[in-house]
Every structure is written in C-alpha cells, then in structure tokens.
Design a protein around this motif. Structure first.
Motif, PDB file in Angstrom:
ATOM      1  N   GLU A 114       0.834  -1.212   0.000  1.00  0.00           N
ATOM      2  CA  GLU A 114       0.000   0.000   0.000  1.00  0.00           C
ATOM      3  C   GLU A 114       0.871   1.265   0.000  1.00  0.00           C
ATOM      4  OE1 GLU A 114      -1.945  -3.273   0.601  1.00  0.00           O
ATOM      5  OE2 GLU A 114      -1.003  -2.641   2.489  1.00  0.00           O
ATOM      6  N   VAL A 115       1.978   1.195   0.731  1.00  0.00           N
ATOM      7  CA  VAL A 115       2.889   2.346   0.737  1.00  0.00           C
ATOM      8  C   VAL A 115       3.428   2.567  -0.674  1.00  0.00           C
ATOM      9  CG1 VAL A 115       5.152   3.147   1.567  1.00  0.00           C
ATOM     10  CG2 VAL A 115       3.487   2.171   3.176  1.00  0.00           C
ATOM     11  N   ASP A 116       3.776   1.476  -1.343  1.00  0.00           N
ATOM     12  CA  ASP A 116       4.286   1.577  -2.705  1.00  0.00           C
ATOM     13  C   ASP A 116       3.231   2.204  -3.625  1.00  0.00           C
ATOM     14  OD1 ASP A 116       6.411   1.078  -4.506  1.00  0.00           O
ATOM     15  OD2 ASP A 116       5.229  -0.546  -5.374  1.00  0.00           O
ATOM     16  N   ALA A 117       1.981   1.784  -3.458  1.00  0.00           N
ATOM     17  CA  ALA A 117       0.905   2.340  -4.302  1.00  0.00           C
ATOM     18  C   ALA A 117       0.737   3.837  -4.032  1.00  0.00           C
ATOM     19  CB  ALA A 117      -0.398   1.593  -4.021  1.00  0.00           C
ATOM     20  N   ALA A 118       0.838   4.227  -2.771  1.00  0.00           N
ATOM     21  CA  ALA A 118       0.664   5.653  -2.433  1.00  0.00           C
ATOM     22  C   ALA A 118       1.817   6.487  -2.995  1.00  0.00           C
ATOM     23  CB  ALA A 118       0.577   5.821  -0.911  1.00  0.00           C
ATOM     24  N   VAL A 119       3.039   5.969  -2.874  1.00  0.00           N
ATOM     25  CA  VAL A 119       4.190   6.717  -3.400  1.00  0.00           C
ATOM     26  C   VAL A 119       4.107   6.777  -4.927  1.00  0.00           C
ATOM     27  CG1 VAL A 119       6.714   6.788  -3.564  1.00  0.00           C
ATOM     28  CG2 VAL A 119       5.626   6.158  -1.402  1.00  0.00           C
ATOM     29  N   ALA A 120       3.657   5.671  -5.545  1.00  0.00           N
ATOM     30  CA  ALA A 120       3.523   5.674  -7.013  1.00  0.00           C
ATOM     31  C   ALA A 120       2.480   6.710  -7.438  1.00  0.00           C
ATOM     32  CB  ALA A 120       3.118   4.281  -7.496  1.00  0.00           C
ATOM     33  N   ALA A 121       1.378   6.811  -6.694  1.00  0.00           N
ATOM     34  CA  ALA A 121       0.347   7.801  -7.024  1.00  0.00           C
ATOM     35  C   ALA A 121       0.905   9.216  -6.874  1.00  0.00           C
ATOM     36  CB  ALA A 121      -0.866   7.612  -6.112  1.00  0.00           C
ATOM     37  N   ALA A 122       1.682   9.427  -5.809  1.00  0.00           N
ATOM     38  CA  ALA A 122       2.264  10.759  -5.586  1.00  0.00           C
ATOM     39  C   ALA A 122       3.296  11.088  -6.661  1.00  0.00           C
ATOM     40  CB  ALA A 122       2.905  10.815  -4.197  1.00  0.00           C
ATOM     41  N   LYS A 123       4.058  10.074  -7.078  1.00  0.00           N
ATOM     42  CA  LYS A 123       5.079  10.299  -8.108  1.00  0.00           C
ATOM     43  C   LYS A 123       4.415  10.620  -9.449  1.00  0.00           C
ATOM     44  CE  LYS A 123       9.062   7.971 -10.200  1.00  0.00           C
ATOM     45  NZ  LYS A 123       9.792   6.703 -10.266  1.00  0.00           N
ATOM     46  N   ALA A 124       3.357   9.853  -9.767  1.00  0.00           N
ATOM     47  CA  ALA A 124       2.656  10.100 -11.039  1.00  0.00           C
ATOM     48  C   ALA A 124       2.028  11.497 -11.027  1.00  0.00           C
ATOM     49  CB  ALA A 124       1.587   9.026 -11.251  1.00  0.00           C
ATOM     50  N   ALA A 125       1.439  11.880  -9.891  1.00  0.00           N
ATOM     51  CA  ALA A 125       0.812  13.212  -9.803  1.00  0.00           C
ATOM     52  C   ALA A 125       1.864  14.308  -9.909  1.00  0.00           C
ATOM     53  CB  ALA A 125       0.055  13.332  -8.479  1.00  0.00           C
ATOM     54  N   PHE A 126       3.045  14.045  -9.321  1.00  0.00           N
ATOM     55  CA  PHE A 126       4.122  15.044  -9.375  1.00  0.00           C
ATOM     56  C   PHE A 126       4.545  15.316 -10.815  1.00  0.00           C
ATOM     57  CE2 PHE A 126       8.721  16.098  -9.223  1.00  0.00           C
ATOM     58  CZ  PHE A 126       8.611  17.309  -8.558  1.00  0.00           C
ATOM     59  N   ARG A 127       4.531  14.252 -11.641  1.00  0.00           N
ATOM     60  CA  ARG A 127       4.999  14.405 -13.025  1.00  0.00           C
ATOM     61  C   ARG A 127       3.902  14.843 -13.986  1.00  0.00           C
ATOM     62  NH1 ARG A 127       9.160   9.321 -13.610  1.00  0.00           N
ATOM     63  NH2 ARG A 127      10.760  10.228 -12.294  1.00  0.00           N
ATOM     64  N   ALA A 128       2.652  14.678 -13.556  1.00  0.00           N
ATOM     65  CA  ALA A 128       1.542  14.954 -14.487  1.00  0.00           C
ATOM     66  C   ALA A 128       1.385  16.459 -14.710  1.00  0.00           C
ATOM     67  CB  ALA A 128       0.244  14.377 -13.925  1.00  0.00           C
ATOM     68  N   PRO A 129       1.077  16.860 -15.951  1.00  0.00           N
ATOM     69  CA  PRO A 129       0.915  18.296 -16.241  1.00  0.00           C
ATOM     70  C   PRO A 129      -0.159  18.949 -15.363  1.00  0.00           C
ATOM     71  CG  PRO A 129       0.941  16.985 -18.259  1.00  0.00           C
ATOM     72  CD  PRO A 129       0.942  16.012 -17.132  1.00  0.00           C
ATOM     73  N   ALA A 130      -1.184  18.188 -14.968  1.00  0.00           N
ATOM     74  CA  ALA A 130      -2.271  18.781 -14.174  1.00  0.00           C
ATOM     75  C   ALA A 130      -1.746  19.428 -12.901  1.00  0.00           C
ATOM     76  CB  ALA A 130      -3.305  17.706 -13.812  1.00  0.00           C
ATOM     77  N   TRP A 131      -0.627  18.928 -12.375  1.00  0.00           N
ATOM     78  CA  TRP A 131      -0.032  19.527 -11.173  1.00  0.00           C
ATOM     79  C   TRP A 131       1.250  20.264 -11.527  1.00  0.00           C
ATOM     80  CZ3 TRP A 131      -1.386  21.372  -6.795  1.00  0.00           C
ATOM     81  CH2 TRP A 131      -0.488  21.536  -5.744  1.00  0.00           C
ATOM     82  N   ARG A 132       2.103  19.608 -12.303  1.00  0.00           N
ATOM     83  CA  ARG A 132       3.434  20.167 -12.594  1.00  0.00           C
ATOM     84  C   ARG A 132       3.327  21.491 -13.341  1.00  0.00           C
ATOM     85  NH1 ARG A 132       8.794  17.703 -11.888  1.00  0.00           N
ATOM     86  NH2 ARG A 132      10.023  19.592 -12.047  1.00  0.00           N
ATOM     87  N   GLN A 133       2.338  21.579 -14.228  1.00  0.00           N
ATOM     88  CA  GLN A 133       2.253  22.792 -15.043  1.00  0.00           C
ATOM     89  C   GLN A 133       1.180  23.761 -14.542  1.00  0.00           C
ATOM     90  OE1 GLN A 133       1.985  21.492 -19.153  1.00  0.00           O
ATOM     91  NE2 GLN A 133       3.833  20.266 -18.891  1.00  0.00           N
ATOM     92  N   LEU A 134       0.654  23.464 -13.386  1.00  0.00           N
ATOM     93  CA  LEU A 134      -0.357  24.376 -12.836  1.00  0.00           C
ATOM     94  C   LEU A 134       0.312  25.727 -12.523  1.00  0.00           C
ATOM     95  CD1 LEU A 134      -3.370  23.966 -12.074  1.00  0.00           C
ATOM     96  CD2 LEU A 134      -2.594  23.589  -9.727  1.00  0.00           C
ATOM     97  N   ALA A 135      -0.313  26.799 -12.925  1.00  0.00           N
ATOM     98  CA  ALA A 135       0.273  28.124 -12.679  1.00  0.00           C
ATOM     99  C   ALA A 135       0.325  28.399 -11.174  1.00  0.00           C
ATOM    100  CB  ALA A 135      -0.574  29.191 -13.370  1.00  0.00           C
ATOM    101  N   PRO A 136       1.359  29.118 -10.729  1.00  0.00           N
ATOM    102  CA  PRO A 136       1.456  29.430  -9.299  1.00  0.00           C
ATOM    103  C   PRO A 136       0.168  30.038  -8.735  1.00  0.00           C
ATOM    104  CG  PRO A 136       3.473  30.057 -10.406  1.00  0.00           C
ATOM    105  CD  PRO A 136       2.530  29.608 -11.484  1.00  0.00           C
ATOM    106  N   LEU A 137      -0.458  30.900  -9.518  1.00  0.00           N
ATOM    107  CA  LEU A 137      -1.689  31.520  -9.021  1.00  0.00           C
ATOM    108  C   LEU A 137      -2.799  30.482  -8.831  1.00  0.00           C
ATOM    109  CD1 LEU A 137      -2.365  34.363  -8.231  1.00  0.00           C
ATOM    110  CD2 LEU A 137      -3.094  34.830 -10.574  1.00  0.00           C
TER     111      LEU A 137
END
Ligand code: NAD
Length: 487
Positions: free
Chosen positions: A48-71
């Motif tokens: 489960e820890v692996d799944a949570a870290v994988a979800a966080a890693k995928a979200a970190f790389r996804a444009p929906a978060w990575r490219q979100l404007a600071p504002l």
C-alpha cells in the motif's frame, strides 16, 4: 453527550483519490476520554505504501499539477482553507474525538490554525523565484540563472498531539512548492488527516497530490521513509524515532527535516510581573495536558519570588477542570493513551521516591479515560530524571535560582533545545537571555506562540532544519544552476 453522532470518514487509506482498505493487520483507535475503541485502521504494508508513493510520483509528473500556474496553486490552497472553514464543526469534533482535546480548544486552536497555515502558504507559490546572475570567472558570453524546483514526493509523518496542524506544517509548504505528499498520521489520530484528503480532492487538487496511508511506525512508517521514490521526509515525533529515520535515510541520501522532543525551560526573573508570569508559566506546561513538544516543563524561579510563584502555580492548577472533550466545561482533556499515562506516572513516581515533593495537592481527575491531573514538583535538582527526560504530560519541575546567568546555565544543561520562556520587565535581561538560551524559539513574556510566518524547530537533539517561515522552503525546493553559452 459523546462523539457517537459525528460522521466519521471511512478508516481506509487515501491513495490516488481512492479509498483503499487493504493492509496487513489492523489497529484499534479509541476515544482517550472513555478509553473505548471507536474503530480500527488497516496497517498499510509495503504494497500500500508503494501504491501511495507511485500515485504521488505520477501526480508530481503529471501536467495537471506540474504545469499548474502558481496563481492556481494559490487558489487551491485558499479553497482548501475555505472547505475546512465550511466543515469546521465536524473537523473540530473529529480532532476532539481523536486527541481528547476539549472541543472549545479544537474549535479555537486547531481549525483556525489549520486555515492560517494554508492561507499563509497560499501566498507563496507566486513568490518562489530563482534569480539570474553573471558567472564570476567565465570568459564567454553567457546567460546564467538559478531555478528553484520542487523536490518531488514528500513523506510527511506526524504525531498524535496536534494531528491536523502538524500535518499542515508540512503539507501547506510542500504543496505551495509544487511537491506531492504521502501523509502518515499517528495511528492514534487518523480522522482529520482522512477528512483533509477528502476535502483536498473535493476542492480540485488532482488525485495523487495528497495521499494518506494509515498504520504504525514499524511497518508503514519504515516502508515509507525507505521508499526509493520518496525524495524528502518531513517528520515530527520523538527523538528516538527521528534518529532511526535519519539513519534509514542514508542509503538514498534523502532530504530530511526532524521536529523532535523537548524539555523546554522557563525562567521567572526577580523583576517579572507575576500576575502575568504565573498563569503563563503554568499554561506553558499544562496546556493540552502537557502534550506539547515545546511545553515549558522546567521552571526556574528567582529565589525572592519562589514561594509566591509556587503558591500561584498551585492555584492555577487547581482551577483547571479535567473533563471529556465534548464538555464545554473542560479545560484539560486526558492523555492520549494508557501507555502515555503509565509513562508519565512512572516518571512522577520515581521522582517522589527519590525524595522530590509536590508543591500542593493534585486536583481531581475523572475515573475513566487516561486523565492525569497537573502536578507541580518543587526543589527539583537539575540532575534529577524528571528535570532531564521529556515527560509529555502535565508535570512541572520547579527549581530556585539566585542569578539569571545561573538560570540560563541550568536551562542550557539539556540535550534538547526546542523552546525557552523568560518573564522579565528588564529589556537588557530579555535580550541577554534570548541570545544565550540554546533554543530554536525564545518567548519573552509570552508562551507557545507557533506561527506560520516564523521559523520553528530545534537545536541539539530537538531536531534538524526548520519548519514554517520562509526558511521552510529550503526543505521543499532543490536549487539548480543553469548556464547557457551565448557565443
Ligand atoms: P513517535 O516518534 O512515536 O511517532 C511519531 C510518528 O512517527 C507516528 O506517526 C509514528 O507512527 C511514526 N513512526 C514511529 N516509528 C517510525 C519509524 N521507525 N519510521 C517511520 N515512522 C515511524 O512520537 P509520538 O509518541 O507519536 O509523539 C510524541 C513525540 O513527538 C514527543 O517526543 C514530542 O516531543 C514529539 N513532538 C515534537 C514536535 C516538534 O515540533 N518538535 C511536535 C509534536 C510532538
């Protein structure tokens, strides 16, 4: 009344926007006011820890978060604060149920505090800039600049005393910096972490940006801090656990901040305004039944005021009504667990057996639940166990001094260095003591004022690094130099 009517979040992990009930074994969670379990949490295994870290890693790389404007990140943090405010009655009740803290305090401290942290850090995404500059020794035309980039997946591990606020010490700056988070709350207090993750999803944080894994330290915590895809560990808890985490971070050279234990000194000088110093010194120790990392648990009092202060402290302690979290009459709740109560009682019993006396009779404590009445020990020798060990309960060790430098020396004679308190009307003593005391925070004529805008952390065995303030971003941002030749 009790908290039976409160709608509780499902006791399962929150991974990538989903509720996950799997795990290896389960742990009961109880209301410390009644000592009765209200449910059980699954213990997240490595899977489960692996799944949570994988979800966080995928979200970190996804444009929906990575490219979100600071504002847009700013707006999301404010929306999460708005959602907590709208949900405040329920959030305050959940925190009261888990911690045993009186509802009047979770309403006025925990919920507004959580929102203050989110709103303060909401102001930062638009201000986290690098810089441009010239190389000192280069002979070619160039353009050079410094980028500040989010470190990646953050493992946030928190204790049970202020579960919501201490998780936001980490989550608010981590999200402001553009990191993603796997939060592991203490097994005793899962509820507000789970509700926070639900609200984050509702207000529009992409799934996987904030995940929660439930479980104990030995399996869930250890799997999280050693996971190779966790870039940074933000830990609050005991010094022993912090040391174990630091050791386990070595193979991957993870970034680590540690907010650990304390044995914070308070000093009441000869010239102090006693009408202020006595109640503040008492509450610096007794607030939240002493379960405060920077509680002022060693009190040094100038000999000229010693008996007056002891009498005043006993009077304050006598007015503090112990009672359940749901009662608006309660000033202090119980300790978190039977284990914690036994630990506190063991330290006090050994102090008494060594000949240390109590300053007055203790107040009454309810029969059920893990209550411990405020206890004042007088004439405590500096070498006594009770003057050196962290108690994490409402126990104040009082000692007389003749000279302020003697008090500062006794205050500094500790392996810890989290906070210190001084009561004086003399500005020279205030600055002298503030400079000499070995503590991450010094309070003069006030106490326990943690604030999102000012750094918080410990010297010596009280920790490494600082949370809060602008300083916290050193923990969540990497620094990258870029050099571009222009010839
Ligand atoms: P603890 O160290 O036992 O546990 C803290 C957290 O760490 C929990 O979530 C626990 O499950 C987890 N954990 C335990 N072992 C682990 C491991 N090997 N790997 C990863 N995670 C692990 O502390 P506690 O008893 O929950 O809390 C009380 C302590 O916290 C006190 O010493 C207090 O001073 C300290 N504290 C410090 C601060 C601060 O800011 N300096 C604030 C609050 C509490």
């Amino acid at each position: 009344m009790s908290w039976e009517q409160i709608e509780r979040p499902v006791l399962g992990h929150r991974i990538g926007g989903h509720v996950v009930m799997r795990g290896e074994g389960a742990l009961a969670v109880e209301d410390p006011c009644s000592a009765r379990p209200y449910g059980e949490i699954p213990i997240a295994s490595a899977a489960e820890v692996d799944a949570a870290v994988a979800a966080a890693k995928a979200a970190f790389r996804a444009p929906a978060w990575r490219q979100l404007a600071p504002l847009a990140r700013e707006r999301l943090l404010h929306k999460l604060a708005d959602a907590i405010e709208a949900d405040a009655p329920r959030m305050a009740a959940l925190e009261a149920l888990d911690t045993g803290r009186p509802i009047a305090l979770t309403e006025t401290v925990d919920i507004p505090g959580a929102c203050a942290w989110l709103r303060t850090y909401a102001g930062w995404p638009t201000k986290l800039h690098g810089r441009a500059g010239s190389l000192a020794a280069a002979t070619i035309p160039h353009h050079a600049y410094v980028r500040r980039e989010p470190v990646g997946v953050v493992a946030a591990i928190t204790p049970w005393n202020f579960p919501l606020i201490l998780s936001l010490f980490k989550i608010a700056p981590a999200l402001a910096a553009g990191c993603t988070v796997v939060l592991k709350p203490a097994p005793e207090t899962p509820l507000t972490a789970l509700r926070l993750a639900e609200l984050a999803l509702q207000v529009g944080f992409p799934p996987g940006v904030l995940n929660v894994v439930l479980g104990d330290g030995a399996s869930t915590g250890a799997a999280l801090v050693t996971h190779p895809d966790v870039a940074k560990i933000a830990f609050t808890g005991s010094t022993a656990t912090g040391q174990a985490i630091l050791r386990s971070s070595v193979p991957e050279l993870k970034r680590v901040t540690l907010e650990l234990g304390g044995k914070s000194p308070s000093i009441i000088c000869a010239d102090a305004d006693l009408a202020r110093a006595i109640p503040e010194a008492a509450m610096a120790c007794f607030f939240n039944s002493g379960q405060v990392c920077y509680a002022g648990t060693r009190l040094y009092v100038h000999r000229s005021q010693y008996e007056a202060v002891l009498q005043g402290l006993a009077e304050v302690a006598g007015t503090l009504k112990l009672g359940p979290s749901w009662s608006r009459d309660s000033a202090l709740g119980p300790l978190i667990s039977a284990r914690q109560r036994d630990k506190v009682d063991g330290l006090v019993s050994r102090a008494r057996a060594s000949g240390i006396a109590e300053a007055g009779p203790r107040g009454a404590a309810p029969e059920h639940g893990h209550y411990y009445a405020p206890t004042i020990l007088r004439d405590v020798p500096p070498e006594a166990e009770i003057a050196r060990e962290e108690v994490f309960g409402p126990v104040l060790a009082v000692t007389a001094f003749d000279d302020v430098d003697e008090a500062i020396a006794m205050a500094n004679d500790s392996v810890y260095g989290l906070a210190a308190h001084v009561w004086t009307r003399d500005l020279r003593i205030a600055h002298h003591a503030s400079a000499r005391l070995e503590a991450g925070t010094v309070f003069v004529n006030c106490m326990l004022l943690a604030d999102p805008s000012f750094p918080f952390g410990g010297m010596k065995k009280s920790g490494i690094g600082r949370e809060n303030g602008a300083e916290v971003f050193d923990a969540y941002l990497e620094t990258k130099s870029v050099v571009i030749a222009l010839n």
